[in-house]
Structure formats: C-alpha cells, structure tokens
Design a protein around this motif. Structure first.
Motif, PDB file in Angstrom:
ATOM      1  N   ALA A  74       3.456  11.443   4.482  1.00 58.66           N
ATOM      2  CA  ALA A  74       3.040  10.815   3.221  1.00 58.66           C
ATOM      3  C   ALA A  74       4.002  11.101   2.073  1.00 58.66           C
ATOM      4  O   ALA A  74       3.582  11.371   0.944  1.00 58.66           O
ATOM      5  CB  ALA A  74       1.619  11.249   2.861  1.00 58.66           C
TER       6      ALA A  74
ATOM      7  N   LYS B 285       7.288   9.919  -0.488  1.00 54.04           N
ATOM      8  CA  LYS B 285       7.624   8.697  -1.197  1.00 54.04           C
ATOM      9  C   LYS B 285       9.103   8.369  -1.024  1.00 54.04           C
ATOM     10  O   LYS B 285       9.936   9.268  -0.981  1.00 54.04           O
ATOM     11  CB  LYS B 285       7.287   8.839  -2.684  1.00 54.04           C
ATOM     12  CG  LYS B 285       5.794   8.950  -2.963  1.00 54.04           C
ATOM     13  CD  LYS B 285       5.515   8.973  -4.453  1.00 54.04           C
ATOM     14  CE  LYS B 285       4.008   9.024  -4.713  1.00 54.04           C
ATOM     15  NZ  LYS B 285       3.716   9.035  -6.182  1.00 54.04           N
TER      16      LYS B 285
ATOM     17  N   PHE C 134       4.957   2.381   1.621  1.00 49.01           N
ATOM     18  CA  PHE C 134       6.011   3.217   1.048  1.00 49.01           C
ATOM     19  C   PHE C 134       6.227   4.486   1.865  1.00 49.01           C
ATOM     20  O   PHE C 134       7.361   4.969   1.996  1.00 49.01           O
ATOM     21  CB  PHE C 134       5.680   3.541  -0.409  1.00 49.01           C
ATOM     22  CG  PHE C 134       5.690   2.340  -1.305  1.00 49.01           C
ATOM     23  CD1 PHE C 134       6.880   1.694  -1.610  1.00 49.01           C
ATOM     24  CD2 PHE C 134       4.510   1.828  -1.823  1.00 49.01           C
ATOM     25  CE1 PHE C 134       6.906   0.569  -2.429  1.00 49.01           C
ATOM     26  CE2 PHE C 134       4.521   0.708  -2.645  1.00 49.01           C
ATOM     27  CZ  PHE C 134       5.723   0.074  -2.946  1.00 49.01           C
ATOM     28  N   HIS C 135       5.163   5.036   2.441  1.00 50.53           N
ATOM     29  CA  HIS C 135       5.321   6.212   3.317  1.00 50.53           C
ATOM     30  C   HIS C 135       6.175   5.867   4.533  1.00 50.53           C
ATOM     31  O   HIS C 135       7.022   6.664   4.962  1.00 50.53           O
ATOM     32  CB  HIS C 135       3.955   6.720   3.775  1.00 50.53           C
ATOM     33  CG  HIS C 135       3.089   7.235   2.660  1.00 50.53           C
ATOM     34  ND1 HIS C 135       3.605   7.801   1.519  1.00 50.53           N
ATOM     35  CD2 HIS C 135       1.723   7.284   2.536  1.00 50.53           C
ATOM     36  CE1 HIS C 135       2.594   8.165   0.717  1.00 50.53           C
ATOM     37  NE2 HIS C 135       1.460   7.866   1.317  1.00 50.53           N
TER      38      HIS C 135
ATOM     39  N   THR D 260       0.829  -1.203   0.000  1.00 59.30           N
ATOM     40  CA  THR D 260       0.000   0.000   0.000  1.00 59.30           C
ATOM     41  C   THR D 260       0.868   1.259   0.000  1.00 59.30           C
ATOM     42  O   THR D 260       2.089   1.208   0.159  1.00 59.30           O
ATOM     43  CB  THR D 260      -0.886   0.020   1.255  1.00 59.30           C
ATOM     44  OG1 THR D 260      -0.019   0.034   2.410  1.00 59.30           O
ATOM     45  CG2 THR D 260      -1.788  -1.199   1.319  1.00 59.30           C
ATOM     46  N   GLU D 261       0.205   2.384  -0.165  1.00 62.44           N
ATOM     47  CA  GLU D 261       0.902   3.663  -0.053  1.00 62.44           C
ATOM     48  C   GLU D 261       1.487   3.833   1.350  1.00 62.44           C
ATOM     49  O   GLU D 261       2.569   4.396   1.516  1.00 62.44           O
ATOM     50  CB  GLU D 261      -0.059   4.815  -0.374  1.00 62.44           C
ATOM     51  CG  GLU D 261      -0.424   4.934  -1.835  1.00 62.44           C
ATOM     52  CD  GLU D 261       0.793   5.213  -2.709  1.00 62.44           C
ATOM     53  OE1 GLU D 261       1.570   6.136  -2.376  1.00 62.44           O
ATOM     54  OE2 GLU D 261       0.978   4.492  -3.707  1.00 62.44           O
TER      55      GLU D 261
END
Length: 464
Positions: free
Chosen positions: A390, A392, A301-302, A297-298
């Motif tokens: 948040a 990357k 990576f966050h 999920t995002e």
C-alpha cells in the motif's frame, strides 16, 4: 514440413477440451495421427515428445528429465556446485496434460495436434522452477485475496532475410515489391501489405488454433511488426504468446523468411518489446482500479507503486539476455526508467486512455525475448506487492521522460544481483526458482563472454 491448412471448425471447438474423454473424441473427429506433448522451458522454448495418438492414450505416465529446466539458451548447464544448478541425479518429472490447451498444428504435413503439459514430482508436487507453475503461483496469490488479474500482451518482432552465419548482420527481407524497407514506416498499411501472403498464413494458422489476434500493425523498425492479443486470464494469455511465437516463426519459414523475437536484432533499428497491459478485478467482476464514481482508486496507485519499486528487481526476467539491454538505452525509444504517466509512451509505466471499467496499467519495460510465463508472473508479482504494501507512486510525468536518469539495471549481471537480493520477491516466487534462474543467467553470461565481438576487433585490434 509442407503447409497443410486445417479444416474449418466452429468457434466453440477450435481449441481445448475438458478432459481425456473429450480429447479422444476431439482428436478422432479431426483424424489426428500425431500428438506433440509440449512443456515450455525457462527460455519459453517448446520441449517435449512427439508420439502417435494411440500411444499417448495407452502409455503410462509421461516423463521428462528435470534438467530441461536447468539448461541455458546455449544448451549448457550451470556448474554442479552452483545453488540452483539442478538435480544431480537428473530424476524424471511427471508430465500432466492440460487438455484446455489442445489445438491442431496447422503447419504440420501430417494431421498433428499439440498439448501443453504441466510438470510434477513423483510425489505429485508442482515443479517450482517450471515457468507455467510459477505463473500459477502468482495467480493463486491474487485469488487468495479475492482478485483476478487480467492481462493483454503486445508482442513486437522483426522479419529478416535468412541468415545462417552469425557473423553477418541481419537484414530486412524482400517484400512483394522486390525491395527491402529502408526508412521509418510506422503504422504503414502498405508496408504490412508487402508481406500479405505471410500474414494471411499467420491469421489462418492462428484461427485453426483458436488464437485471438486483436490487431496487427507495422512498428517503427524496418520490417518490424506488432501483434496485440485480447485481454484475459494470465495463464491463457501466456499460452497464447507461447503458441503465437511458434506460429509466426513457422509461417515465416514457409516464406523463406526468419521471424525473430530478439530484443535488439539490428544495430540501428529500434528494439522489440512485449508490453503487458494489467488490471485487477474482484470476485463481483469489478475493476478494483476504478471506484463507483469512475475515479482511480487507492488500489490503482498502490499497483503502480509496486511496479515502480520492484520492476527493476525483476529485470533479469523481463530482459533475460545480454542482448536485451542493448534495447534499453537513451539512444533508443524504449524506456530506461520506472516513471509513470497518463498516455505517455516515454515512461516505463503507462496508463492508456480508457473508460473506468477498462482502467489498466501498461508495463512497457519487458522485451519480446522474455518467456511470457515468467514475464507475466514477474510483472504481476510486482503489482501484487504494491497492493499488499500500500505504498504511493511518484507523481505522473507530463511530457518526455527520455531525459530522466537510468532507473533500470544496465546489464544482465547487475539485474541478476538485484533479483537475488530482493527478499520480498524471493519469498513470493520461491527460493528454488530464484536460485535456479539466477544460476542459469550467470551461466549464459559466461558463455557470452567467450565470444569476441566485431566492436572489439574494430577498435582494439590495432589501437591498444
């Protein structure tokens, strides 16, 4: 003290109770005569008091001076005019037992138990500089977002011959074959078997305390070992690492061996790490690093991006001593960067191969000399900031990352400055802890600077 193995308990009763009434029953059932009331200090050293069980239950509130959290590893204190140097009055702190940590002390000669305590002011406020309270502070940040952090530490250490003169280098101990190790024997079963009696005691002592060892392996260095713990709640796992370190030292001493968690105890051998596996779960028990389709999920990576951005800022916690930075060099196998990769042990941040439910991020940067409470708090704080901000991460590294430039501080003073200058971490961990910890590390560095090393005598004595 002579070794005395604890009686076998049922699995459910090995360790911890709910309250003081259950504690009375637990201690009486085991015939416990003495109780070690323990507080982990900034170095992860056990401070506290030992008392008869009867006195523990009949005495008023237990106290310790506030200075226990303002003392360097050499027993000194920062100057009074340094921010964070401590309470000039050295007022008492109130100790409150955490009965979930109650456990026997299986190496004690008399029936003895241990009980970890938390520290509060007389007004009932948590002591911000106490390592256990700092970890709770970070755990609470996750909880406010509906998250539960899950961790699994791996701790490396060396077995060495007894050494009472610090001017002499450490050497591997003699095993049952009568010979010390001389070459690389990573993952060797026979090398572990050299110290079978010692490891049997470690397992017995751990079982008696309700500590759960997942695996035991031989690492790369001569008589270097690693113990992996099962994943779980960060505070419970920090308690386990704290107790494991003490257990391993005591078991080794009973066999006339030292166990050391120094980051770099032997010059030409690899350093010792405390790798931290981390994941985050929601209130429904789902790993937020994996989506319903099983893909990352995002949030995954966050979290990695937060590790990359902020781990260099907490290096004075993850590598807390001058010796710690001897492990983090290009000549060694330890990471010197915050690159990340899938199943890549050359990066500072590794994503181990696992199914979607077990997707996690391994922080390979901390050294084994780190206080487990502070190291877990710092590492999770970095991931938390990544989730909040948040951002990357960089692209994952394929192949070796050893050729990358340094992305971590090269020494303790540089690390302390980076820590103090990070406003985001200062706000999250609290200004009192930040200033206190920085003052302690600078004080330890000044103590180190009084010592003249063999290198200086070897190359400067007659050449300059």
């Amino acid at each position: 003290m002579s070794k005395k193995k604890a009686p076998k308990d049922t699995a459910a009763s090995l360790r911890g109770v709910a309250d003081v009434n259950e504690a009375r029953t637990w201690l009486k059932a085991r015939g416990i005569e003495e109780l070690e009331c323990v507080v982990p200090d900034q170095a992860g050293v056990a401070r506290g008091k030992i008392m008869p069980v009867s006195k523990f239950f009949n005495a008023p509130a237990m106290n310790l001076p506030s200075s226990i959290f303002h003392q360097t590893i050499s027993g000194e204190y920062p100057d009074d005019d340094v921010p964070g140097a401590g309470d000039p009055a050295d007022a008492d702190l109130v100790l409150v037992p955490d009965f979930s940590t109650l456990a026997v002390v299986p190496w004690a000669s008399d029936p003895t138990a241990q009980l970890i305590h938390d520290c509060f002011s007389r007004r009932g406020e948590p002591v911000e500089v106490a390592p256990r309270q700092l970890l709770r502070r970070v755990i609470d940040l996750y909880a406010k977002k509906g998250w539960n952090a899950v961790v699994a530490p791996e701790i490396e250490f060396y077995l060495v011959k007894p050494n009472t003169d610090p001017d002499y280098p450490l050497e591997p101990p003699i095993g049952r074959s009568g010979r010390p190790e001389t070459g690389r024997v990573s993952y060797s079963i026979s090398a572990v078997n050299e110290f079978d009696d010692l490891f049997e005691d470690i397992y017995d002592f751990s079982e008696a305390q309700g500590l759960a060892i997942d695996t035991l392996i031989h690492e790369e260095g001569a008589a270097q070992m690693e113990i992996n713990l099962r994943h779980g709640d960060p505070l419970a796992l920090a308690d386990q690492v704290f107790m494991f370190k003490r257990t391993i030292r005591e078991a080794a001493l009973a066999h006339n061996i030292y166990a050391t968690f120094m980051a770099k105890p032997i010059a030409n051998e690899p350093g010792s790490a405390m790798h931290i596996h981390q994941s985050v779960w929601d209130e429904k028990g789902r790993n937020i690093f994996s989506g319903e389709d099983g893909e990352p999920t995002e949030a995954f990576f966050h979290f990695i991006a937060g590790q990359q951005k902020y781990l260099p800022k907490v290096m004075c916690i993850l590598a807390p001593y001058v010796n710690s930075y001897r492990r983090l060099t290009k000549a060694a196998t330890a990471p010197i960067n915050v690159a990340w990769g899938y199943d890549n042990r050359t990066t500072g941040i590794r994503v181990p191969p696992a199914g979607s439910a077990a997707r996690r991020v391994e922080n390979r940067i901390p050294s084994s000399d780190a206080n487990p409470y502070l190291a877990l708090a710092a590492s999770l704080a970095c991931g938390y900031l990544g989730l909040i901000e948040a951002e990357k991460p960089t692209a994952p590294v394929e192949g070796s990352a050893h050729g990358l430039d340094y992305a971590l501080p090269r020494g303790l003073l540089e690390a302390v400055s980076a820590f103090e200058e990070c406003d985001e971490l200062g706000a999250l961990l609290g200004p009192t802890f930040t200033s206190t910890y920085a003052a302690l590390k600078r004080g330890e560095y000044e103590t180190f600077m009084r010592v003249i090393s063999p290198w200086e005598r070897e190359y400067l004595l007659l050449n300059v």
